[in-house]
Design a protein around this motif. Structure first.
Motif, PDB file in Angstrom:
ATOM      1  N   ARG B 212       0.867  -0.952  -0.255  1.00 31.11           N
ATOM      2  CA  ARG B 212      -0.237  -0.211  -0.464  1.00 31.11           C
ATOM      3  C   ARG B 212       0.887   1.331  -0.248  1.00 31.11           C
ATOM      4  NH1 ARG B 212      -3.242   2.455   4.131  1.00 31.11           N
ATOM      5  NH2 ARG B 212      -2.686   1.620   5.531  1.00 31.11           N
ATOM      6  N   TYR B 213       2.239   1.241   1.029  1.00 37.43           N
ATOM      7  CA  TYR B 213       3.207   2.394   1.318  1.00 37.43           C
ATOM      8  C   TYR B 213       3.402   2.488  -0.919  1.00 37.43           C
ATOM      9  CZ  TYR B 213       6.987   4.900   1.362  1.00 37.43           C
ATOM     10  OH  TYR B 213       8.475   5.752   1.665  1.00 37.43           O
ATOM     11  N   GLY B 214       4.011   1.590  -0.904  1.00 37.01           N
ATOM     12  CA  GLY B 214       4.635   1.708  -2.263  1.00 37.01           C
ATOM     13  C   GLY B 214       3.851   2.028  -3.497  1.00 37.01           C
ATOM     14  N   ARG B 215       2.839   1.873  -4.107  1.00 35.62           N
ATOM     15  CA  ARG B 215       1.602   2.398  -4.046  1.00 35.62           C
ATOM     16  C   ARG B 215       1.310   3.085  -4.532  1.00 35.62           C
ATOM     17  NH1 ARG B 215      -3.992   2.110  -4.187  1.00 35.62           N
ATOM     18  NH2 ARG B 215      -4.793   1.991  -6.969  1.00 35.62           N
ATOM     19  N   SER B 216       0.791   3.541  -3.369  1.00 34.20           N
ATOM     20  CA  SER B 216       0.264   5.127  -2.810  1.00 34.20           C
ATOM     21  C   SER B 216       1.216   5.957  -3.184  1.00 34.20           C
ATOM     22  CB  SER B 216      -0.424   5.194  -1.531  1.00 34.20           C
ATOM     23  OG  SER B 216      -1.008   4.699  -1.306  1.00 34.20           O
ATOM     24  N   LEU B 217       2.169   5.740  -2.792  1.00 37.53           N
ATOM     25  CA  LEU B 217       3.283   6.678  -3.169  1.00 37.53           C
ATOM     26  C   LEU B 217       4.182   6.785  -4.549  1.00 37.53           C
ATOM     27  CD1 LEU B 217       6.286   8.067  -2.093  1.00 37.53           C
ATOM     28  CD2 LEU B 217       7.009   6.039  -2.282  1.00 37.53           C
ATOM     29  N   GLY B 218       3.840   5.972  -5.352  1.00 38.07           N
ATOM     30  CA  GLY B 218       3.668   5.819  -7.366  1.00 38.07           C
ATOM     31  C   GLY B 218       2.858   6.736  -7.289  1.00 38.07           C
ATOM     32  N   ILE B 219       1.106   6.470  -7.307  1.00 37.63           N
ATOM     33  CA  ILE B 219       0.424   7.750  -7.732  1.00 37.63           C
ATOM     34  C   ILE B 219       0.947   8.788  -6.879  1.00 37.63           C
ATOM     35  CG2 ILE B 219      -1.826   7.682  -8.181  1.00 37.63           C
ATOM     36  CD1 ILE B 219      -1.864   4.250  -7.410  1.00 37.63           C
ATOM     37  N   SER B 220       1.177   9.365  -6.133  1.00 28.76           N
ATOM     38  CA  SER B 220       1.302  10.179  -6.268  1.00 28.76           C
ATOM     39  C   SER B 220       3.006  10.713  -7.158  1.00 28.76           C
ATOM     40  CB  SER B 220       2.082  10.241  -4.250  1.00 28.76           C
ATOM     41  OG  SER B 220       2.005  11.608  -3.933  1.00 28.76           O
ATOM     42  N   PHE B 221       3.624  10.641  -6.808  1.00 24.20           N
ATOM     43  CA  PHE B 221       4.677  10.610  -7.482  1.00 24.20           C
ATOM     44  C   PHE B 221       4.337  11.052  -8.863  1.00 24.20           C
ATOM     45  CE2 PHE B 221       8.635   9.454  -9.622  1.00 24.20           C
ATOM     46  CZ  PHE B 221      10.044   9.979  -9.599  1.00 24.20           C
ATOM     47  N   GLN B 222       3.803   9.936  -9.757  1.00 26.69           N
ATOM     48  CA  GLN B 222       3.248  10.128 -11.034  1.00 26.69           C
ATOM     49  C   GLN B 222       2.203  11.571 -11.083  1.00 26.69           C
ATOM     50  OE1 GLN B 222       4.660   8.788 -13.422  1.00 26.69           O
ATOM     51  NE2 GLN B 222       3.279  10.441 -14.468  1.00 26.69           N
ATOM     52  N   LEU B 223       0.845  12.283  -9.783  1.00 27.50           N
ATOM     53  CA  LEU B 223       0.624  13.305 -10.466  1.00 27.50           C
ATOM     54  C   LEU B 223       1.535  14.022 -10.118  1.00 27.50           C
ATOM     55  CD1 LEU B 223      -2.349  11.850  -9.062  1.00 27.50           C
ATOM     56  CD2 LEU B 223      -2.477  11.754 -10.942  1.00 27.50           C
ATOM     57  N   ILE B 224       2.388  14.132  -9.171  1.00 29.98           N
ATOM     58  CA  ILE B 224       3.253  15.597  -9.480  1.00 29.98           C
ATOM     59  C   ILE B 224       3.727  15.816  -9.894  1.00 29.98           C
ATOM     60  CG2 ILE B 224       5.169  16.158  -8.038  1.00 29.98           C
ATOM     61  CD1 ILE B 224       2.520  16.707  -6.224  1.00 29.98           C
ATOM     62  N   ASP B 225       4.833  14.561 -10.467  1.00 32.15           N
ATOM     63  CA  ASP B 225       4.602  14.831 -12.308  1.00 32.15           C
ATOM     64  C   ASP B 225       4.150  15.280 -13.564  1.00 32.15           C
ATOM     65  OD1 ASP B 225       7.840  13.636 -12.337  1.00 32.15           O
ATOM     66  OD2 ASP B 225       7.531  12.647 -13.794  1.00 32.15           O
ATOM     67  N   ASP B 226       3.231  15.297 -13.419  1.00 29.27           N
ATOM     68  CA  ASP B 226       1.843  15.343 -14.346  1.00 29.27           C
ATOM     69  C   ASP B 226       1.599  16.957 -13.800  1.00 29.27           C
ATOM     70  OD1 ASP B 226       1.706  12.605 -14.482  1.00 29.27           O
ATOM     71  OD2 ASP B 226      -0.192  12.648 -14.020  1.00 29.27           O
ATOM     72  N   VAL B 227       1.384  17.362 -12.507  1.00 31.01           N
ATOM     73  CA  VAL B 227       1.814  19.045 -12.430  1.00 31.01           C
ATOM     74  C   VAL B 227       2.591  19.919 -12.873  1.00 31.01           C
ATOM     75  CG1 VAL B 227       2.171  20.285 -10.151  1.00 31.01           C
ATOM     76  CG2 VAL B 227       0.414  18.526 -10.365  1.00 31.01           C
ATOM     77  N   LEU B 228       4.700  18.776 -12.267  1.00 33.39           N
ATOM     78  CA  LEU B 228       5.240  19.925 -12.558  1.00 33.39           C
ATOM     79  C   LEU B 228       5.377  20.228 -14.045  1.00 33.39           C
ATOM     80  CD1 LEU B 228       8.027  17.916 -10.608  1.00 33.39           C
ATOM     81  CD2 LEU B 228       7.038  20.288 -10.174  1.00 33.39           C
TER      82      LEU B 228
END
Lengths: 338, 338
Positions: B212-228
């Motif tokens: 759960r940690y890795g999955r949520s971190l991964g999604i969060s990571f990608q969404l921030i990438d999208d914002v950047l």
């Protein structure tokens, strides 16, 4: 050498019927598993996978896995079925990527996946099938089988890169070429056969015999394929004369003709294979040179020697229908040429 | 929600220093193993592999594997090192194939492997690295770790095919998009974290928390990438504003702006993303629409919610430096935007 003699003498009756009959029931389960594991909620995946799966290949590799397992007394369970499907998926993934790398438009007379769905989808669906292959192996739970097949996976790719780097260079030696065949073709045959004794709980001696069987059979198989491309009469469908030539694939009949050729002939080969001057006229000249130097016969001789090695390796098995099936495959392979 | 508050409040000091320091010694071993396993007698392989390996990525995924193993008390042996290197190879193989599929010319400001060595070599070297990844996993000998990583391998490829099939369609919903992110990015983060407790011999409860940690971190990571990509100020190097837009990648800020947009705006998005009318003027308009509908903020909110979920999952660990490192990664990830 008895084995070699038998390989030469029995060409006429050679058939893969023995292994087809032997593995029929299990191959039905392999096919079901393949269809199920090629499925996905992403429709493009089964669409592309089934295009290759239904393309009329003989499924020789998974049949080898089934026959090798049966030859070693494996009876209960479905490990052989899962490993056979894994082997076929590895093969299918390789074909998908190969067609992208070789820019091939046809395979076995049908349009390649890349010409219908594009290179991108071919690359990614290949990746998916490879992932599914590993999932099935994990499902079997044999770390030794996983080691054999993951090793084959890396070796195959390494051979492909090597071929790409060395491709279209007429300086390729016979030894170089055999190394590529060893990696690109023989490694998966060897792995397909070796996992049989592994899941039957046999020792390293049996594993090594089956590895040698698969490897030698694979090399023999590829060399006969090379011969068929320059006008051997194919007893099975699939290849057209000159396909390798037109794609600039340097195979053993060409390497041997180049080595034996005059300076003028060497210049012809370089222009044809390295610079792509490979029209029908050039093909006719290539066939003529190959004929003049007798390099089809020389290639067949080598294929027979590898066939004899495969034959001897399988002959060490205790007598059984599965052993006969494995032996008949060797004869069939060499007898495709006549 | 305490976790969410902490994620929001501590942005300023967020850093990956904790995990870098924690894993420094082991990551040295990971790097050595990567260099050795990327080696081959076929020179083109290390040449291409090292181009990617030395490209200045943060190596976040293998660091997660190391930190997750340490957080669960794994100390002796080198299973974590081998699995971390496997995870990085899986990631590298995906990048190689991705750049071919997306026809990308630049990655992190450097020319992609495919522009230097060609698509063919990129496909095959990717295959080789994937094979080597599985060999390292087999070497570890944990069937559970193999199951996790082979599953991730198939899921990633499936997500890529899905994206290819659905790409450039403005009908992509937020749920569709999150499914792709889940498969393409989050699956490997989840697997990288989950193998930690596996090799430490922990139970399903610990495994699920790390997943759960890795999955949520991964999604969060990608969404921030999208914002950047749409003008967030990057605190790390690598991405240029508008890359996604110019490549026609439909990301969450765009999906939300499309959904909230007028008919005229919807027509603009279709023309830009589906028909490739994506010059600088169009980019300026896109940024303006995204700004007007506040979809960067909406995307950041979702990223923070996933970040909070990751935070909570890791907060359940017993206190240790490794736990702090895992928590700091979440904060760092979300705090890349300011």
């Amino acid at each position: 050498m008895v084995a070699a003699n038998r390989v030469e003498q029995t060409q006429a009756r050679a058939t893969i019927d023995t292994i087809v009959t032997l593995t029929q029931r299990d191959m039905g389960r392999v096919n079901d598993l393949i269809l199920s594991m090629a499925g996905s909620r992403v429709e493009l995946i089964p669409e592309i996978a089934n295009h290759l799966i239904s393309s009329g290949g003989k499924r020789l590799r998974p049949m080898l896995t089934i026959a090798s397992a049966l030859a070693h007394g494996y009876e209960e369970g479905d490990a052989h079925v899962k490993l056979a499907a894994s082997v076929e998926f590895m093969h299918t993934a390789t074909l998908l990527h190969d067609d992208v790398v070789d820019e091939s438009d046809l395979r076995r007379g049908r349009r390649t996946a890349r010409t219908i769905w594009g290179n991108q989808a071919s690359v990614l669906v290949g990746d998916y099938l490879l992932g599914q292959a590993f999932k099935m192996m994990v499902d079997v739970g044999s770390m030794a089988a996983l080691a054999i097949l993951s090793d084959a996976s890396a070796v195959i790719a390494e051979g492909e890169v090597w071929q790409l780097a060395a491709a279209k260079r007429m300086t390729t030696s016979e030894a170089d070429y055999l190394s590529v065949v060893d990696a690109k073709t023989a490694a998966l045959f060897a792995a397909a056969a070796e996992v049989g004794p592994v899941i039957a709980g046999k020792s390293m001696r049996e594993r090594e015999a089956m590895r040698r069987y698969g490897r030698s059979l694979g090399i023999s198989f590829q060399l006969i394929d090379d011969v068929l491309d320059y006008g051997g009469v194919a007893t099975d469908l699939g290849k057209n004369t000159g396909d390798d030539f037109r794609e600039g694939k340097i195979t053993l009949p060409v390497i041997l003709a180049y080595e034996a050729g005059s300076d003028e002939e060497k210049a012809f080969w370089r222009s044809a294979m390295e610079e792509g001057r490979n029209d029908d006229l050039a093909l006719a000249k290539a066939v003529d040179l190959i004929d003049r130097h007798g390099t089809l016969k020389a290639t067949i001789d080598r294929a027979r020697a590898y066939g004899a090695e495969a034959y001897e390796a399988a002959a060490s098995l205790p007598p059984s229908l599965a052993r006969e099936a494995l032996l008949d495959v060797v004869e069939f392979c060499v007898a495709r040429i006549r």
